[in-house]
Design an enzyme around this catalytic site. Structure first.
Site, PDB file in Angstrom:
ATOM      1  N   HIS A  18      16.625  48.751  20.356  1.00  0.00           N
ATOM      2  CA  HIS A  18      17.812  47.805  20.521  1.00  0.00           C
ATOM      3  C   HIS A  18      18.468  47.874  21.853  1.00  0.00           C
ATOM      4  O   HIS A  18      19.182  48.906  22.295  1.00  0.00           O
ATOM      5  CB  HIS A  18      19.144  48.234  19.457  1.00  0.00           C
ATOM      6  CG  HIS A  18      20.086  47.480  19.470  1.00  0.00           C
ATOM      7  ND1 HIS A  18      21.653  47.932  19.127  1.00  0.00           N
ATOM      8  CD2 HIS A  18      20.483  45.990  19.785  1.00  0.00           C
ATOM      9  CE1 HIS A  18      22.345  47.021  19.433  1.00  0.00           C
ATOM     10  NE2 HIS A  18      21.762  45.723  19.747  1.00  0.00           N
ATOM     11  N   SER A  21      20.182  43.955  15.954  1.00  0.00           N
ATOM     12  CA  SER A  21      21.300  44.790  16.224  1.00  0.00           C
ATOM     13  C   SER A  21      21.940  45.154  14.692  1.00  0.00           C
ATOM     14  O   SER A  21      22.842  45.967  14.797  1.00  0.00           O
ATOM     15  CB  SER A  21      22.319  44.043  16.851  1.00  0.00           C
ATOM     16  OG  SER A  21      22.415  42.885  16.138  1.00  0.00           O
ATOM     17  N   GLU A  53      19.324  51.915  21.993  1.00  0.00           N
ATOM     18  CA  GLU A  53      19.096  52.597  20.891  1.00  0.00           C
ATOM     19  C   GLU A  53      17.777  52.686  20.190  1.00  0.00           C
ATOM     20  O   GLU A  53      17.208  51.431  20.141  1.00  0.00           O
ATOM     21  CB  GLU A  53      20.163  52.072  19.706  1.00  0.00           C
ATOM     22  CG  GLU A  53      21.392  52.201  19.910  1.00  0.00           C
ATOM     23  CD  GLU A  53      22.350  51.577  18.967  1.00  0.00           C
ATOM     24  OE1 GLU A  53      23.500  52.378  18.424  1.00  0.00           O
ATOM     25  OE2 GLU A  53      22.285  50.319  18.412  1.00  0.00           O
ATOM     26  N   ASN A  56      27.096  49.670  17.100  1.00  0.00           N
ATOM     27  CA  ASN A  56      27.847  48.519  16.360  1.00  0.00           C
ATOM     28  C   ASN A  56      28.458  48.908  15.162  1.00  0.00           C
ATOM     29  O   ASN A  56      29.426  48.162  14.837  1.00  0.00           O
ATOM     30  CB  ASN A  56      26.717  47.379  15.990  1.00  0.00           C
ATOM     31  CG  ASN A  56      26.433  46.644  17.205  1.00  0.00           C
ATOM     32  OD1 ASN A  56      27.324  46.143  17.844  1.00  0.00           O
ATOM     33  ND2 ASN A  56      25.215  45.985  17.094  1.00  0.00           N
TER      34      ASN A  56
END
Length: 297
Positions: free
Chosen positions: A153, A132, A165, A204
């Site tokens: 991800h 991540s 992702e 994130n």
């Protein structure tokens, strides 16, 4: 295109056999997801104990899905028949795609990618990381096939969250990225967004500062966790408040991603608040430990 386990001639470059390294919450979720989609899945873990707990986690999750009527018993049984477990990485040798899901430790991931590169026999095999926050380019550079490495991800729980992702490194071949996207969207039925290889990627980089801000509000006494979450759910129509979400993600995971973001960008908004650091040091990790900003049965 629907994956199948029938004995037909394999199409060159087609992903049919998937390897997962690690069987924690993310690894088990991805394994379950891929098996339900019809892929032959083999999960490699580090110890016999991890094999037992990982397998139980998959079985329990599938049983829960049957009870919730998300899948039928026949689908559960078919998925279980497609998943095997091993403690020897060499058993992933025949995989077309290997997805790494181990802890967020750059050194450990780089070493694993070097091993996977030597293990996978198919010269067209894709090596993917579920990281991540860490550098895909660093992992790719540890292999002899950097063009076939990328980030993939998933979000927790992988079985339910629709987004993945995709993160190409500086070396990833366009054709490999296209094959990975086909696996995610056509094979697994997910939605994909692409990101450049920078710490935090898309989600994130936006989410972590928001979660850390909510921790700082609790730390400074501005509001309780309950009121912060209630405010964001009722005032902003978020499905889950930031502190419950942090507990669900895992406070150790949040702390690790925040540190990686701060190390790369040196922006104060990415720095882990002292309260978060102390909670992680004390083993107060959120839902998985039974206690975080809330208590869990």
């Amino acid at each position: 295109m629907t994956p199948t386990t029938s004995h037909h001639e394999e199409a060159p470059g087609r992903v049919e056999r998937v390897g997962i390294v690690g069987c924690g919450l993310m690894g088990s979720g991805i394994a379950e997801l891929a098996a339900l989609a019809g892929y032959d899945v083999r999960v490699a873990v580090s110890s016999p104990r991890s094999l037992v707990t990982g397998r139980d986690r998959v079985f329990t999750s599938l049983d829960r899905a049957v009870r919730a009527e998300r899948i039928g018993a026949d689908e559960r049984d078919a998925a279980l028949s497609r998943i095997s477990f091993t403690t020897d990485l060499i058993d992933l040798a025949d995989r077309h795609l290997a997805i790494e899901t181990i802890a967020e430790d750059k050194t450990a991931k780089v070493e694993l990618f070097a091993l996977l590169d030597k293990t996978l026999e198919d010269p067209a095999a894709i090596l993917a990381s579920n990281t991540s926050s860490l550098s895909i380019t660093a992992m790719a550079s540890a292999t002899g096939r950097p063009g076939q490495v990328l980030g993939m991800h998933f979000f927790s729980p992988a079985q339910r969250i629709p987004l993945v992702e995709l993160i190409p490194s500086l070396h990833t071949d366009d054709a490999v990225l296209a094959r990975a996207e086909e696996f995610v969207t056509v094979g697994l039925g997910k939605q994909a967004v692409r990101s450049v290889d920078r710490t935090g990627f898309v989600v994130n980089a936006l989410l972590v500062p928001y979660l850390l801000a909510s921790v700082r509000m609790v730390e400074s006494g501005v509001a309780t966790a309950e009121n912060i979450d209630r405010g964001m759910v009722l005032g902003c129509s978020h499905p889950l408040g930031p502190l419950k979400l942090a507990d669900l993600i895992g406070l150790d995971v949040l702390h690790s991603v925040a540190r990686a973001l701060y190390d790369e960008f040196k922006e104060p908004l990415y720095a882990p608040p002292p309260l978060l650091t102390r909670m992680v040091e004390g083993g107060v990790l959120g839902k998985k430990s039974g206690r975080g900003f809330y208590r869990y049965a």
